[in-house]
Design a protein around this motif. Structure first.
Motif, PDB file in Angstrom:
ATOM      1  N   ASP A 167       8.151  -0.638  -9.998  1.00 29.07           N
ATOM      2  CA  ASP A 167       7.926   0.805  -9.902  1.00 29.07           C
ATOM      3  C   ASP A 167       7.367   1.223  -8.544  1.00 29.07           C
ATOM      4  OD1 ASP A 167       8.830   1.056 -12.468  1.00 29.07           O
ATOM      5  OD2 ASP A 167       6.857   1.334 -13.379  1.00 29.07           O
ATOM      6  N   SER A 168       6.608   0.342  -7.913  1.00 25.12           N
ATOM      7  CA  SER A 168       6.014   0.686  -6.615  1.00 25.12           C
ATOM      8  C   SER A 168       7.083   0.911  -5.555  1.00 25.12           C
ATOM      9  CB  SER A 168       5.057  -0.419  -6.167  1.00 25.12           C
ATOM     10  OG  SER A 168       3.992  -0.574  -7.081  1.00 25.12           O
TER      11      SER A 168
ATOM     12  N   THR B 267       0.854  -1.182   0.000  1.00 27.59           N
ATOM     13  CA  THR B 267       0.000   0.000   0.000  1.00 27.59           C
ATOM     14  C   THR B 267       0.890   1.232   0.000  1.00 27.59           C
ATOM     15  OG1 THR B 267      -0.143   0.051   2.422  1.00 27.59           O
ATOM     16  CG2 THR B 267      -1.879  -1.133   1.250  1.00 27.59           C
ATOM     17  N   ASP B 268       0.332   2.346  -0.475  1.00 32.72           N
ATOM     18  CA  ASP B 268       1.082   3.592  -0.417  1.00 32.72           C
ATOM     19  C   ASP B 268       0.933   4.206   0.977  1.00 32.72           C
ATOM     20  OD1 ASP B 268      -1.429   4.854  -0.316  1.00 32.72           O
ATOM     21  OD2 ASP B 268      -1.381   5.438  -2.429  1.00 32.72           O
TER      22      ASP B 268
ATOM     23  N   VAL C  74      -1.267  -0.858  -3.910  1.00 36.97           N
ATOM     24  CA  VAL C  74      -0.455  -0.682  -5.114  1.00 36.97           C
ATOM     25  C   VAL C  74       0.078  -2.049  -5.522  1.00 36.97           C
ATOM     26  CG1 VAL C  74       0.183   1.707  -4.626  1.00 36.97           C
ATOM     27  CG2 VAL C  74       1.626  -0.137  -3.773  1.00 36.97           C
TER      28      VAL C  74
ATOM     29  N   THR D  14       2.483  -5.121  -6.578  1.00 37.39           N
ATOM     30  CA  THR D  14       3.822  -5.576  -6.194  1.00 37.39           C
ATOM     31  C   THR D  14       4.671  -5.592  -7.457  1.00 37.39           C
ATOM     32  OG1 THR D  14       2.761  -6.945  -4.520  1.00 37.39           O
ATOM     33  CG2 THR D  14       5.105  -7.313  -4.897  1.00 37.39           C
ATOM     34  N   HIS D  15       5.031  -4.401  -7.878  1.00 39.61           N
ATOM     35  CA  HIS D  15       5.717  -4.164  -9.149  1.00 39.61           C
ATOM     36  C   HIS D  15       6.963  -3.338  -8.860  1.00 39.61           C
ATOM     37  CE1 HIS D  15       6.476  -2.140 -13.028  1.00 39.61           C
ATOM     38  NE2 HIS D  15       5.917  -3.201 -13.574  1.00 39.61           N
TER      39      HIS D  15
ATOM     40  N   VAL E  21       6.985   2.515   0.812  1.00 39.62           N
ATOM     41  CA  VAL E  21       5.831   1.680   0.529  1.00 39.62           C
ATOM     42  C   VAL E  21       5.614   0.789   1.745  1.00 39.62           C
ATOM     43  CG1 VAL E  21       7.156  -0.161  -0.605  1.00 39.62           C
ATOM     44  CG2 VAL E  21       4.746   0.153  -1.160  1.00 39.62           C
TER      45      VAL E  21
ATOM     46  N   ARG F 208       8.906   4.508  -4.790  1.00 39.07           N
ATOM     47  CA  ARG F 208       8.359   5.544  -3.924  1.00 39.07           C
ATOM     48  C   ARG F 208       9.288   5.736  -2.727  1.00 39.07           C
ATOM     49  NH1 ARG F 208       2.556   5.794  -4.457  1.00 39.07           N
ATOM     50  NH2 ARG F 208       1.848   4.396  -6.128  1.00 39.07           N
TER      51      ARG F 208
END
Length: 223
Positions: free
Chosen positions: A125-126, A113-114, A120, A122-123, A132, A129
């Motif tokens: 790009d996540s 989660t953000d 969000v 599980t990639h 996370v 941030r």
């Protein structure tokens, strides 16, 4: 990077067992690690139920990604006696390393989660941030990059000074140095952080005070 053999990991295993035993004696609270009280910490949340950071730590090791343990799990590895129910991590935030990080979290079926609690993927790009949040069967917590503000601290340098603990089976776990962890604690400044910083500071001072006495005894024996 410094290496220590096994003892910090044995402390962590013992603490995780105590946490699970303690949590078995109480009802679920409905609170996650993000709801933790600023004084009690995540030991008072459902994060303590079944707490076991090792599946994710092993996944990180096998994926070849270098994530450094921070927070109270690192405190326990340094000898803190306070229990915790979450696992916080710091990694370098380099995009090329994100796929391995995502693979490690995927392998333990982690959910992300953000900072506002929105799910969000599980990639890779996540994980770019600043922070996370994650939950998995064994542990939840925060996974941060150096872009997350820590006051005037240069936490990217903390990655270079991290210690590596190695168990007999070859598992390597990287964790922030005692001095840097104390700095992080004091920068955050919550009651639990200041208390735990004082604990680590006191235990370090005790070891320093004992060292000259030991040296003097050795000198007397040599004399």
């Amino acid at each position: 990077m410094n290496q220590m053999i096994d003892e910090p990991l044995e402390r962590l295993r013992a603490a995780a067992r105590r946490t699970r035993e303690l949590a078995l004696k109480r009802a679920a609270t409905g609170l996650g690690h993000e709801d933790a009280d600023d004084d009690v910490g995540t030991i008072g949340t459902d994060g303590a139920l079944g707490f076991d950071p090792f599946p994710l730590l092993e996944a990180l090791h096998h994926s070849g990604v270098r994530a450094v343990v921070i927070g109270q799990v690192a405190g326990i590895m340094h000898g803190s006696t306070e229990l915790t129910g979450d696992l916080d991590l710091l990694w370098d935030g380099v995009p090329a390393h994100a796929p391995a990080l995502a693979a490690a979290f995927t392998s333990v079926n982690a959910r992300l989660t953000d900072e506002k609690g929105n799910p969000v993927a599980t990639h890779p790009d996540s994980f770019l941030r600043p922070k996370v949040q994650f939950t998995s069967a064994g542990a939840g917590g925060d996974c941060c990059t150096p872009e997350l503000p820590w006051g005037n601290l240069r936490v990217r340098e903390f990655l270079d000074r991290a210690i590596t603990a190695v168990d007999p089976g070859g598992l390597e776990v990287h964790y922030v140095s005692r001095k840097d962890l104390i700095r992080m604690r004091r920068a955050i400044g919550r009651p639990k952080d200041l208390r735990r910083a004082d604990e680590l500071d006191s235990s370090a001072s005790e070891r320093r005070s004992l060292r000259p006495a030991s040296d003097s005894a050795e000198d007397r024996q040599r004399g």
